[in-house]
Structure formats: C-alpha cells, structure tokens
Enzyme design. Structure first.
Site, PDB file in Angstrom:
ATOM      1  N   GLY A 203       0.727  -1.196  -0.067  1.00  0.00           N
ATOM      2  CA  GLY A 203      -0.035   0.139   0.034  1.00  0.00           C
ATOM      3  C   GLY A 203       0.778   1.362   0.046  1.00  0.00           C
ATOM      4  N   ASN A 204       0.093   2.379   0.404  1.00  0.00           N
ATOM      5  CA  ASN A 204       0.918   3.702   0.211  1.00  0.00           C
ATOM      6  C   ASN A 204       0.465   4.450   1.475  1.00  0.00           C
ATOM      7  OD1 ASN A 204      -1.075   5.300  -0.957  1.00  0.00           O
ATOM      8  ND2 ASN A 204      -0.677   4.009  -2.590  1.00  0.00           N
ATOM      9  N   HIS A 205       1.103   5.528   1.731  1.00  0.00           N
ATOM     10  CA  HIS A 205       0.663   6.602   2.575  1.00  0.00           C
ATOM     11  C   HIS A 205      -0.490   7.286   2.448  1.00  0.00           C
ATOM     12  CE1 HIS A 205       3.823   5.488   5.553  1.00  0.00           C
ATOM     13  NE2 HIS A 205       4.721   5.626   4.634  1.00  0.00           N
ATOM     14  N   SER A 206      -1.243   7.339   1.435  1.00  0.00           N
ATOM     15  CA  SER A 206      -2.233   8.487   0.986  1.00  0.00           C
ATOM     16  C   SER A 206      -3.328   8.438   2.125  1.00  0.00           C
ATOM     17  CB  SER A 206      -2.758   7.986  -0.345  1.00  0.00           C
ATOM     18  OG  SER A 206      -3.644   9.048  -0.842  1.00  0.00           O
TER      19      SER A 206
END
Ligand code: CTP
Length: 396
Positions: A203-206
C-alpha cells in the site's frame, strides 16, 4: 446564518449541527416549521441558539421578520429539507416564516434533504430539486444508510459533522455563484491496496484528505459528485455519492463506469503501479527458510487509460491528474503531463512530512495548454478550490 428546520425525524440531528455552529462562533437564527416543532421543541432551539424562535409571520410583526431575517443572512441552511418544504420552495409558496425567508434571502442557500427513498426518488421531488438547483441553490444528495424504521436506502441526513463542513464551505465561498451547478464530476481518492495474501497488502501513505477536499468543495460549488474512495477512513462527505474500492484493478473498473457522462474526472488517488502477480488464498507462513520473493505484475495506468478512451470515444471531458514527486519536481511533472496526456497535472512535493496525512498542501499545476499556476501552502480545501477554478475555465 439562518438554520431552517423542516418537519422530519432527522431534526434531532440538527441540534448537534446547531451546537457546532454556535460553538464555532456563528450567530444562528433557527427558523423551524410548525411540523419541525413536533419532533424537537422550541425551547431546545432557543436554548442552543440563544435567539428567539418563531415559525409564523404573525409574531413580532413590527420587526418585519419575514423579510428581515432572510435579507440579513449570510447563509440559509435547511436541514432536514423535507419533500414538502422543497416543493414549497420550488413553487415560491410563502405560508410560514421559513418559506418567506427563503424568498427574501439573497445569500447562498443550502438544502440538506432527508426523507424515505421513495419520496426522494419520486419525479415530483426530483423536479423540485432540479428547479432549486437551476436557481443556484445547493441541494446536497442525501446519504445512503439506515432510515427511520428498519429500512435502509438513500434518504438519510448526512452526519452533523459533515453538515457543519458543508455549511462552513458555503459560507467560505460567500455570494459567489455556484459555478459547478449542472456538472457531474468524478474524484478518486485514497491509496490502493494490493493483496499479498488475505491479511497483508502492498500500500501507500495516502490518507485521501486531498481527494475528499476536492469532493467537498465541488459539492459546495453545486456539482453532482461521485467520490471513488480507495481505503479511506475519513467521514463520508455530505452530498457526495461514495463508491468504495480497494485495489488498483477495482479502482480502474469503478472509474471506467463512473466517468461516463462526467464533465470532469480528477485522479487524486495514489495508485499502486504493481500488484503481486499471484493472489494467494491462504496466509503465507514462515517456513524457516529465506522468504520467497514476491513477484509483481504491472497495474493499468488508469489516468492514461481514461485519456486514451476519451479521444477514442470522442468524449468531452476535462481530466486532471496528480503527481507526487520527491525530486526534480517540476521536470518530472512536465514529463508526466506529456506522458499521461491529461489537461491538468497537480504536482506536489512529498516526503519529509509534506502532503501525506497533513491538513495543508502546496502544489504547482501544469496545464496542457502551457499554463503554470503555483498554489502556495494552505488548507487542502484552498488547493481544491484553485483546482476547480482551473477546471471550470477548461470545461467542455
Ligand atoms: N495513476 C493511475 N494509474 C496508475 C498510476 C498512477 O491512474 N497505475 C495516476 C494517479 O492517480 C495520478 C497520476 O497517475 O493522478 C500520477 O501518479 P504517479 O504515481 O505520480 O504516476 P506514475 O505514472 O506511477 O509515475 P511514477 O513513475 O512517478 O510512479
């Protein structure tokens, strides 16, 4: 501001909205209908607002309240807006203090409807909503969820915290005409998750905050907004249709469906470029050996795909991309704008605590027509409003 309260059970939620408004320093005059008082009594509205509460035009006549209250308001916010109340407003009927106020107000007017799904969907209600919108009123789409009884569907009043946000945004824009009325926009937000196994993901930090700010501000400007949210844990914005997705492939599918007939599409979601090549149905266990590498497959470039199919199908649609860069921000942004082929690319610098999960953002917007617009550091809503200004200038 004037808080108009219609005769619906959701009036009880509006007490909480009133509390938030007065606590944040707004001077609120509550104008309920007679029917509203059957749900929540006059003393509650009077005590929470610190103002007199009247429903008819025959009290304190010497103060001419049926004209003065509307004329002196900066915002009229009606919640819950019942089918009956909106029908009266659309027809210009003025048989109590609230309907008189709606005729004399020249400030922004926001209706937050709440009713059963059948009543909301009835052609009479939809025609009245269209009439009110065509005259510049903001009519928020009701939320989907539990209704009065055991039934669920579209018709629920959004949560008080989100009604408060809608009122705040309407006041913030002041008398500016709602310039996205009659326009349909689709915004993607959040970050995709690519399953490694049933319990783990890439995933990512958005956080989705910028996308949610875009959706909220578009709704405040009168747009019909669809928000495609990937793994966002923020409250549902009022007046916005929400579609939830998780992976890049799900986001791609949702955008392909939702973009049809939209005037503008904004891809603010952070999309994973790769996903694990095989989907494992059982949890991966430690074996004692070195972990097996995760083989990756490439995800579709959703933004580039939307641009491609727009030209293939001759669609008139303004398409906006976002680019988060850590180095050579402008050079990378220009190359990305050319590669993706969108109309606007909002480029921001990330890393070092900037942008992700914060309330503020800063960006440079690059346009395919050569324009370069710097948006200084400020609330994500300010950035969202500037993006919509640039979109409005380019709408087909
Ligand atoms: N985007 C997309 N589909 C992808 C990747 C990105 O639609 N598979 C969109 C994003 O929503 C964003 C824009 O493309 O609007 C730019 O995203 P970014 O991750 O910066 O672009 P990439 O093409 O992945 O470039 P990079 O090589 O910098 O990762």
């Amino acid at each position: 501001m004037v808080l108009g309260v219609g005769g619906g059970i959701a009036a009880y939620k509006v007490c909480e909205l009133l509390r938030r408004l007065t606590e944040s320093g707004h001077h609120v005059r509550v104008v309920p209908t007679e029917a509203a008082l059957r749900f929540v009594g006059e003393p509650t509205w009077a005590a929470l607002s610190g103002q007199p509460v009247e429903t008819g035009v025959w009290e304190t006549v010497h103060e001419v309240p049926h004209v003065r209250i509307g004329q002196s308001a900066d915002l009229v916010f009606v919640a819950p807006a019942t089918a009956d109340l909106m029908a009266k407003a659309a027809a210009g009927i003025a048989d109590d203090l609230l309907t008189n106020t709606l005729l004399t107000a020249r400030c922004p007017v926001v209706f937050a409807p709440a009713m059963h799904t059948e009543m909301w969907e009835h052609p009479a209600t939809q025609a009245n909503v269209a009439t009110l919108r065509s005259r510049g009123a903001i009519v928020l789409d009701p939320a989907v969820g539990r209704l009065t009884g055991v039934d669920t569907g579209r018709g629920r009043l959004p949560e008080p915290s989100e009604l408060f946000e809608a009122a705040r945004l309407a006041l913030r824009r002041g008398v500016t005409e709602p310039d996205l009325v009659g326009r349909r926009v689709v915004v993607s937000a959040g970050g995709t998750r690519e399953a490694i196994d049933p319990v783990r993901f890439l995933g990512n930090h958005s956080s989705g905050r910028q996308g949610y700010a875009l959706a909220r501000t578009a709704a405040a400007r009168g747009a019909d907004v669809t928000l495609v949210a990937a793994n966002v844990s923020l409250p549902d914005p009022a007046g916005v249709r929400l579609v939830r997705v998780s992976s890049a492939l799900e986001l791609s599918e949702a955008m392909t469906v939702e973009r049809v007939g939209a005037d503008a599409v904004v891809m603010s979601a952070a999309v994973a470029d790769f996903r694990p090549a095989t989907s494992v149905v059982s949890k991966i266990k430690k074996s004692g050996d070195a972990p097996a590498p995760i083989e990756l497959a490439e995800n579709p470039d959703i933004l580039a795909g939307l641009v491609r199919s727009r030209s293939e199908q001759g669609m008139a649609q303004t398409i906006v991309g976002f680019a988060a860069e850590t180095d050579d921000v402008l050079a990378n942004g220009r190359a990305k704008l050319a590669r993706k082929g969108c109309d606007l690319l909002v480029v921001n610098q990330v890393g070092g605590g900037r942008a992700f999960g914060t309330d503020d953002n800063q960006a440079t917007v690059l346009a395919a027509d050569g324009a370069v617009v710097d948006i200084p550091t400020g609330p994500k809503e300010d950035l969202a409003d500037r993006v919509w200004d640039l979109v409005v200038e380019r709408l087909p």
